[in-house]
Design an enzyme around this catalytic site. Structure first.
Site, PDB file in Angstrom:
ATOM      1  N   ASP A  84       0.843 -85.221 -55.118  1.00  0.00           N
ATOM      2  CA  ASP A  84       1.782 -85.479 -56.216  1.00  0.00           C
ATOM      3  C   ASP A  84       1.072 -85.424 -57.561  1.00  0.00           C
ATOM      4  O   ASP A  84      -0.160 -85.504 -57.635  1.00  0.00           O
ATOM      5  CB  ASP A  84       2.471 -86.845 -56.029  1.00  0.00           C
ATOM      6  CG  ASP A  84       1.480 -88.003 -56.003  1.00  0.00           C
ATOM      7  OD1 ASP A  84       0.369 -87.837 -55.469  1.00  0.00           O
ATOM      8  OD2 ASP A  84       1.808 -89.089 -56.530  1.00  0.00           O
ATOM      9  N   GLU A 148       0.329 -90.877 -54.492  1.00  0.00           N
ATOM     10  CA  GLU A 148      -0.824 -91.592 -55.062  1.00  0.00           C
ATOM     11  C   GLU A 148      -0.516 -92.090 -56.457  1.00  0.00           C
ATOM     12  O   GLU A 148      -0.922 -93.183 -56.851  1.00  0.00           O
ATOM     13  CB  GLU A 148      -2.055 -90.684 -55.075  1.00  0.00           C
ATOM     14  CG  GLU A 148      -3.373 -91.414 -55.361  1.00  0.00           C
ATOM     15  CD  GLU A 148      -3.665 -91.644 -56.845  1.00  0.00           C
ATOM     16  OE1 GLU A 148      -4.492 -92.510 -57.154  1.00  0.00           O
ATOM     17  OE2 GLU A 148      -3.049 -90.965 -57.698  1.00  0.00           O
TER      18      GLU A 148
HETATM   19 ZN   LIG Z   1      -5.350 -88.514 -59.019  1.00  0.00          ZN
END
Ligand SMILES: [Zn+2]
Length: 435
Positions: A84, A148
């Protein structure tokens, strides 16, 4: 050779990944990582690696795979990268953030630095090695994770909790944020390898008082109480605490700068680091930054409660001291609860894996100096460390001296030099040989 040479491959892989929308707006909003995960799985299957796409929620996809090493007696090594990226405002950019355009010797786009570059490097090195029939010495586990950028609830945290079997036998890991060069003078390059991360304490503070008319005397005003507590936290001068990693970093850096390291005045060394000082200055001490205030609903009404938010970060080994001090500063009338809380991590900068990183860098950039450092933010490493894995930020890039690399994380005009990507593949290839 295109497609078969790992160094050409990495550039195209990075561009392709940037063109796939995997924007993470937080709170499970956004297109998810499914398309990126399918792309990664396909690139792995082209070289005979069978992977699994694991979804924690609709389209919140991570990819995992295991490559068998030549020495089955050894522990496994985890290579991880998140799929992401953070959102962007395209109008601010010189080249569209999803174009993956090559200009001025760089690949441009959201994720070029954080961290589709490393995803592409991992893929490229694995593809090159397997095409040439070169298995790594130890089992290598690959994890390309979701979420994340919002803390990993739908990615690394979920994987570690629900699919611990994926990481069976893993004792060490490499991922973001580290391995990039910082130039000191003409031809002196430090490579910052992350060996520690600060812990995170995002807190909601609540002050309770006596509600009433704004025209009357009120010694129990919740807004006053809260504002004072927030100000105490915001202005507090946290004492310098030199953790082993920070001390090692400052000693090494001072030596490279040819200045004396004075443990009483660590700021003197940090001040010489240019733009990097923003990042490094924050790891000398715990921090508490007030970030949000939301109190009251009318100008002449004293509300019964007032709330605000503080972003707190604590050093490895100093969590207890951090909360004891916070509670003292809050005083008796303000309570705190967590919006988000995660551990600090730190590992020693020694052992064969550290040597493998340092030597791989040195082989590709003679005179390179590998230096451990502490990240002021957090990464997926926190989740993996709960499985007993020691980890490093090692996404090797040799960068031009004038590139403000640390400023491009989540920044505008994020870009990575093509030559740096190629360098990274060569370093990771050598690293895997000796890991
Ligand atoms: Zn990162």
């Amino acid at each position: 050779m295109t497609g078969f040479d790992g160094e050409d491959d990495v550039v195209e892989l990075c561009r392709d990944l940037i063109r796939i929308d995997s924007t993470n707006a937080g709170d499970n909003a956004g297109p998810g990582e499914r398309v990126a995960a399918e792309y990664v799985a396909e690139k792995l299957s082209e070289v005979g690696v069978e992977s699994r796409i694991l979804e924690s929620d609709t389209r919140r996809a991570s990819v995992v795979a295991r490559i068998e090493g030549t020495d089955p007696g050894r522990d496994a090594l985890l290579l991880h990268g998140h799929l992401d990226v953070v959102p962007f405002n395209a109008d601010d950019w010189t080249h569209h953030p999803m174009s993956g355009e090559i200009a001025d010797g760089c690949v441009w786009g959201r994720g070029a630095v954080d961290m589709k570059d490393m995803d592409a490097m991992i893929l490229a090195v694995v593809r090159r090695r397997l095409r040439e029939g070169r298995r790594p010495p130890r089992d290598v586990v690959l994890a390309f994770t979701a979420d994340e950028e919002a803390g990993g609830r739908y990615g690394a945290q979920w994987l570690a909790q629900e699919h611990a079997e994926v990481f069976e036998g893993c004792t060490e890991a490499i991922g973001e944020v580290g391995g990039f060069s910082v130039s000191l003078g003409q031809d002196k390059r430090l490579y910052l390898i992350e060996a520690a991360e600060k812990g995170i304490a995002w807190m909601r503070l609540t002050a309770r008082g006596r509600a009433g008319h704004g025209s009357m005397l009120n010694a129990e005003n919740a807004v006053t109480e809260l504002a004072e507590a927030m100000a105490r936290l915001g202005r507090y001068e946290w004492p310098v605490r030199l953790t082993p990693t920070v001390r090692a970093f400052l000693e090494e850096t001072s030596a490279a700068l040819e200045i004396e390291f004075d443990p009483e005045r660590p700021e003197a060394t940090v001040a010489k680091l240019g733009p990097l000082a923003r990042m490094i200055g924050a790891v000398l001490r715990n921090t508490t930054n007030p970030t949000m205030l939301e109190s009251g609903y009318k100008a002449n009404v004293i509300p019964q409660t007032a709330t605000g938010h503080v972003d707190g970060r604590f050093l490895p080994g100093y969590e207890e001291e951090f909360f004891a001090t916070v509670d003292e500063l809050l005083g008796p009338n303000v309570t705190r609860e967590f919006v988000y809380h995660d551990i600090a991590v730190e590992t020693g900068f020694d052992g064969p894996l550290v040597r493998a990183m340092a030597e791989a860098l040195e082989a590709e950039d003679p005179g390179a100096r590998a230096v451990p450092y502490t990240l002021s933010g957090g990464t997926d490493l926190k989740a993996f460390s709960r499985l007993g894995i020691r980890g490093f930020g090692f996404a090797p890039l040799k960068l031009p001296a004038d590139l403000d690399f640390s400023g491009m994380f989540h920044g505008v005009d994020e870009r990575v030099p093509v030559d740096s990507l190629r360098f990274g593949v060569r370093v990771l290839d050598r690293f895997l040989d000796h890991s």
